[in-house]
Design a protein around this motif. Structure first.
Motif, PDB file in Angstrom:
ATOM      1  N   PHE A   1       7.262  30.936   8.491  1.00 14.73           N
ATOM      2  CA  PHE A   1       5.827  31.146   8.642  1.00 14.73           C
ATOM      3  C   PHE A   1       5.382  31.346  10.095  1.00 14.73           C
ATOM      4  O   PHE A   1       4.191  31.419  10.366  1.00 14.73           O
ATOM      5  N   GLU A   2       6.339  31.436  11.016  1.00 14.06           N
ATOM      6  CA  GLU A   2       5.995  31.739  12.396  1.00 14.06           C
ATOM      7  C   GLU A   2       5.806  33.250  12.569  1.00 14.06           C
ATOM      8  O   GLU A   2       6.517  34.055  11.975  1.00 14.06           O
ATOM      9  N   ARG A   3       4.852  33.621  13.400  1.00 13.38           N
ATOM     10  CA  ARG A   3       4.601  35.042  13.663  1.00 13.38           C
ATOM     11  C   ARG A   3       5.784  35.661  14.402  1.00 13.38           C
ATOM     12  O   ARG A   3       6.391  35.038  15.267  1.00 13.38           O
ATOM     13  N   ILE A   4       6.103  36.894  14.052  1.00 14.14           N
ATOM     14  CA  ILE A   4       7.155  37.632  14.736  1.00 14.14           C
ATOM     15  C   ILE A   4       6.544  38.395  15.914  1.00 14.14           C
ATOM     16  O   ILE A   4       5.603  39.169  15.739  1.00 14.14           O
ATOM     17  N   HIS A   5       7.056  38.138  17.108  1.00 10.71           N
ATOM     18  CA  HIS A   5       6.564  38.827  18.300  1.00 10.71           C
ATOM     19  C   HIS A   5       7.274  40.171  18.457  1.00 10.71           C
ATOM     20  O   HIS A   5       8.298  40.433  17.832  1.00 10.71           O
ATOM     21  N   ARG A   6       6.732  41.025  19.330  1.00 14.74           N
ATOM     22  CA  ARG A   6       7.400  42.266  19.708  1.00 14.74           C
ATOM     23  C   ARG A   6       7.209  42.460  21.208  1.00 14.74           C
ATOM     24  O   ARG A   6       6.179  42.070  21.764  1.00 14.74           O
ATOM     25  N   ALA A   7       8.193  43.055  21.867  1.00 12.40           N
ATOM     26  CA  ALA A   7       8.110  43.251  23.306  1.00 12.40           C
ATOM     27  C   ALA A   7       9.021  44.403  23.718  1.00 12.40           C
ATOM     28  O   ALA A   7       9.849  44.880  22.935  1.00 12.40           O
ATOM     29  N   ARG A   8       8.891  44.834  24.970  1.00 14.95           N
ATOM     30  CA  ARG A   8       9.634  45.996  25.444  1.00 14.95           C
ATOM     31  C   ARG A   8      10.918  45.589  26.172  1.00 14.95           C
ATOM     32  O   ARG A   8      11.064  44.472  26.609  1.00 14.95           O
ATOM     33  N   ARG A   9      11.817  46.542  26.256  1.00 17.29           N
ATOM     34  CA  ARG A   9      13.115  46.429  26.931  1.00 17.29           C
ATOM     35  C   ARG A   9      14.080  45.528  26.155  1.00 17.29           C
ATOM     36  O   ARG A   9      13.720  44.849  25.197  1.00 17.29           O
ATOM     37  N   THR A  10      15.342  45.576  26.596  1.00 14.01           N
ATOM     38  CA  THR A  10      16.410  44.815  25.943  1.00 14.01           C
ATOM     39  C   THR A  10      17.276  44.173  27.009  1.00 14.01           C
ATOM     40  O   THR A  10      17.982  44.887  27.740  1.00 14.01           O
ATOM     41  N   SER A  11      17.217  42.864  27.120  1.00 15.99           N
ATOM     42  CA  SER A  11      18.036  42.153  28.099  1.00 15.99           C
ATOM     43  C   SER A  11      18.902  41.122  27.383  1.00 15.99           C
ATOM     44  O   SER A  11      18.530  39.956  27.247  1.00 15.99           O
ATOM     45  N   ILE A  12      20.057  41.578  26.926  1.00 17.91           N
ATOM     46  CA  ILE A  12      21.002  40.655  26.295  1.00 17.91           C
ATOM     47  C   ILE A  12      21.463  39.613  27.306  1.00 17.91           C
ATOM     48  O   ILE A  12      21.668  38.444  26.968  1.00 17.91           O
ATOM     49  N   SER A  13      21.616  40.034  28.563  1.00 18.34           N
ATOM     50  CA  SER A  13      22.055  39.096  29.596  1.00 18.34           C
ATOM     51  C   SER A  13      21.049  37.961  29.752  1.00 18.34           C
ATOM     52  O   SER A  13      21.430  36.789  29.889  1.00 18.34           O
ATOM     53  N   ASN A  14      19.765  38.285  29.710  1.00 13.28           N
ATOM     54  CA  ASN A  14      18.747  37.247  29.818  1.00 13.28           C
ATOM     55  C   ASN A  14      18.737  36.350  28.591  1.00 13.28           C
ATOM     56  O   ASN A  14      18.489  35.148  28.688  1.00 13.28           O
ATOM     57  N   ALA A  15      19.024  36.919  27.428  1.00 11.98           N
ATOM     58  CA  ALA A  15      19.116  36.115  26.207  1.00 11.98           C
ATOM     59  C   ALA A  15      20.259  35.110  26.319  1.00 11.98           C
ATOM     60  O   ALA A  15      20.130  33.948  25.915  1.00 11.98           O
ATOM     61  N   ILE A  16      21.388  35.546  26.872  1.00 13.68           N
ATOM     62  CA  ILE A  16      22.520  34.633  27.055  1.00 13.68           C
ATOM     63  C   ILE A  16      22.156  33.531  28.054  1.00 13.68           C
ATOM     64  O   ILE A  16      22.421  32.343  27.819  1.00 13.68           O
TER      65      ILE A  16
ATOM     66  N   THR B   1      18.445  25.772  17.222  1.00 11.75           N
ATOM     67  CA  THR B   1      17.148  26.267  17.674  1.00 11.75           C
ATOM     68  C   THR B   1      17.114  27.765  17.469  1.00 11.75           C
ATOM     69  O   THR B   1      18.160  28.433  17.497  1.00 11.75           O
ATOM     70  N   TYR B   2      15.909  28.301  17.239  1.00 11.78           N
ATOM     71  CA  TYR B   2      15.719  29.734  16.982  1.00 11.78           C
ATOM     72  C   TYR B   2      14.823  30.286  18.071  1.00 11.78           C
ATOM     73  O   TYR B   2      13.681  29.834  18.238  1.00 11.78           O
ATOM     74  N   VAL B   3      15.338  31.262  18.835  1.00 13.01           N
ATOM     75  CA  VAL B   3      14.569  31.852  19.923  1.00 13.01           C
ATOM     76  C   VAL B   3      14.538  33.364  19.752  1.00 13.01           C
ATOM     77  O   VAL B   3      15.445  33.960  19.162  1.00 13.01           O
ATOM     78  N   GLU B   4      13.473  33.987  20.256  1.00  8.76           N
ATOM     79  CA  GLU B   4      13.344  35.435  20.239  1.00  8.76           C
ATOM     80  C   GLU B   4      13.349  35.954  21.670  1.00  8.76           C
ATOM     81  O   GLU B   4      12.850  35.292  22.581  1.00  8.76           O
ATOM     82  N   TRP B   5      13.898  37.161  21.854  1.00  4.10           N
ATOM     83  CA  TRP B   5      14.035  37.707  23.191  1.00  4.10           C
ATOM     84  C   TRP B   5      13.874  39.233  23.160  1.00  4.10           C
ATOM     85  O   TRP B   5      14.072  39.876  22.128  1.00  4.10           O
ATOM     86  N   ALA B   6      13.504  39.782  24.310  1.00 12.79           N
ATOM     87  CA  ALA B   6      13.457  41.235  24.496  1.00 12.79           C
ATOM     88  C   ALA B   6      13.875  41.500  25.937  1.00 12.79           C
ATOM     89  O   ALA B   6      15.039  41.331  26.286  1.00 12.79           O
ATOM     90  N   GLY B   7      12.901  41.903  26.808  1.00 15.80           N
ATOM     91  CA  GLY B   7      13.220  42.096  28.212  1.00 15.80           C
ATOM     92  C   GLY B   7      13.272  40.771  28.960  1.00 15.80           C
ATOM     93  O   GLY B   7      13.126  39.695  28.373  1.00 15.80           O
ATOM     94  N   VAL B   8      13.457  40.852  30.277  1.00 19.50           N
ATOM     95  CA  VAL B   8      13.629  39.636  31.068  1.00 19.50           C
ATOM     96  C   VAL B   8      12.387  38.751  31.049  1.00 19.50           C
ATOM     97  O   VAL B   8      12.470  37.547  31.269  1.00 19.50           O
ATOM     98  N   ALA B   9      11.217  39.340  30.795  1.00 17.17           N
ATOM     99  CA  ALA B   9       9.973  38.566  30.816  1.00 17.17           C
ATOM    100  C   ALA B   9       9.592  38.006  29.455  1.00 17.17           C
ATOM    101  O   ALA B   9       8.587  37.306  29.340  1.00 17.17           O
ATOM    102  N   ASP B  10      10.390  38.299  28.427  1.00 19.67           N
ATOM    103  CA  ASP B  10      10.008  37.901  27.069  1.00 19.67           C
ATOM    104  C   ASP B  10      11.109  37.104  26.390  1.00 19.67           C
ATOM    105  O   ASP B  10      12.140  37.645  25.982  1.00 19.67           O
ATOM    106  N   ARG B  11      10.876  35.811  26.307  1.00 14.95           N
ATOM    107  CA  ARG B  11      11.764  34.926  25.564  1.00 14.95           C
ATOM    108  C   ARG B  11      10.921  33.762  25.066  1.00 14.95           C
ATOM    109  O   ARG B  11      10.182  33.148  25.826  1.00 14.95           O
ATOM    110  N   HIS B  12      11.033  33.490  23.792  1.00 14.84           N
ATOM    111  CA  HIS B  12      10.154  32.511  23.160  1.00 14.84           C
ATOM    112  C   HIS B  12      10.966  31.584  22.263  1.00 14.84           C
ATOM    113  O   HIS B  12      11.826  32.042  21.507  1.00 14.84           O
ATOM    114  N   VAL B  13      10.660  30.300  22.340  1.00 11.08           N
ATOM    115  CA  VAL B  13      11.250  29.339  21.400  1.00 11.08           C
ATOM    116  C   VAL B  13      10.372  29.336  20.152  1.00 11.08           C
ATOM    117  O   VAL B  13       9.201  28.961  20.202  1.00 11.08           O
ATOM    118  N   ILE B  14      10.914  29.753  19.038  1.00 12.90           N
ATOM    119  CA  ILE B  14      10.152  29.822  17.788  1.00 12.90           C
ATOM    120  C   ILE B  14      10.274  28.518  17.010  1.00 12.90           C
ATOM    121  O   ILE B  14       9.287  27.981  16.515  1.00 12.90           O
TER     122      ILE B  14
END
Length: 274
Positions: free
Chosen positions: A123-138, A89-102
């Motif tokens: 062909f999926e749109r690339i999102h953008r968001a603020r902050r960096t939460s690697i812990s939330n991505a994990i 699965t391919y997911v995108e992440w940024a801050g704690v409030a931004d995580r999306h299953v692409i």
């Protein structure tokens, strides 16, 4: 935990070719009959989309995964697995409030399904968001693994990003939780630009000391735009094969001060104080 560094030297192609050949050869014999829900590896591709990533960097990152999934080396690694299929699965992440299953969990058992996954991703749109939460991505990766619906011989979370954790739980807490569950975290630190206000110069060492963990964990840094496809392809083959180099290709420099795993949080606090 190994540091597999893909640099910009003329040795890159040869070293990569040797690693790919060794990894594919070591995957094991041809597949055996298994239930449909059994896979060699359940793989979460967790990709940074924070504003610190320029749009051209995000496009290169996406294209790198697309082209790697289309590559014969990845197809061969999947085919030579004990079971002969993976779940990804391919997911995108940024801050704690931004995580999306692409692209949701998909069974990939050969070139056709791998190419379909790549096309869905391309062909999926690339999102953008603020902050960096690697812990939330994990943590999101762990949730995704729980919901995969497969029985995997191995579970891997593949984290790519261009900066340290600066929001959410401490990254080491999330990492240790994953390790306790038997999950491997590998890293793809993106180091294309000079460090900025919230970036660090030793992001590869930060990933090694603070982010990755679990059986055979390793890091593949990207230091130039032209390295994306090669680095991601190498990384996917090793993850599918369940292999890591016997020894690091490049030893980390010996330093007197250990990596500060809270450097991102300290930088953010300093930014908002002044």
């Amino acid at each position: 935990m190994w540091a597999l560094r893909v640099g910009g030297s003329s040795r890159l192609g040869g070293l990569t070719a040797l690693l790919l050949a060794a990894a594919v050869a070591s995957v094991g014999p041809a597949r055996t009959a298994q239930a449909e829900t059994e896979v060699d590896v359940a793989l979460v591709l967790a990709v940074d989309i924070s504003f610190s990533m320029d749009t051209d960097e995000q496009e290169l990152q996406r294209a790198g995964f697309v082209e790697a999934l289309r590559s014969p080396e990845v197809h061969e690694a999947i085919d030579r697995g004990l079971i002969g299929q993976i779940a990804v699965t391919y997911v995108e992440w940024a801050g704690v409030a931004d995580r999306h299953v692409i692209v949701p969990w998909t069974l990939v058992d050969g070139p056709e399904s791998a190419v379909r996954f790549a096309e869905d991703l391309e062909f999926e749109r690339i999102h953008r968001a603020r902050r960096t939460s690697i812990s939330n991505a994990i943590e999101f990766g762990l949730e995704m693994l729980e919901e995969s619906g497969v029985r995997a011989l191995r579970q891997v979370i593949d984290i790519s990003g261009d900066g340290p954790n600066n929001e959410g739980r401490w990254v080491t807490v999330a990492r240790d939780r994953a390790i306790e569950r038997g999950v491997t975290i590998n890293g793809l630190p993106i180091m294309l630009k000079r460090p900025g206000y919230l970036d660090i110069h030793n992001l590869d060492e930060y990933y090694i000391d603070c982010v990755i963990g679990g059986p055979g964990a390793f890091v593949v840094p990207v230091r130039a735009p032209e390295e994306f496809v090669d680095a991601i392809r190498t990384k996917l083959v090793l993850e599918i094969a369940g292999e890591a180099p016997d020894e690091p290709l490049i030893e980390l420099a010996q330093v007197d001060v250990p990596t500060d795993c809270l450097i991102g949080e300290r930088q953010w606090e300093h930014r908002n104080r002044f």
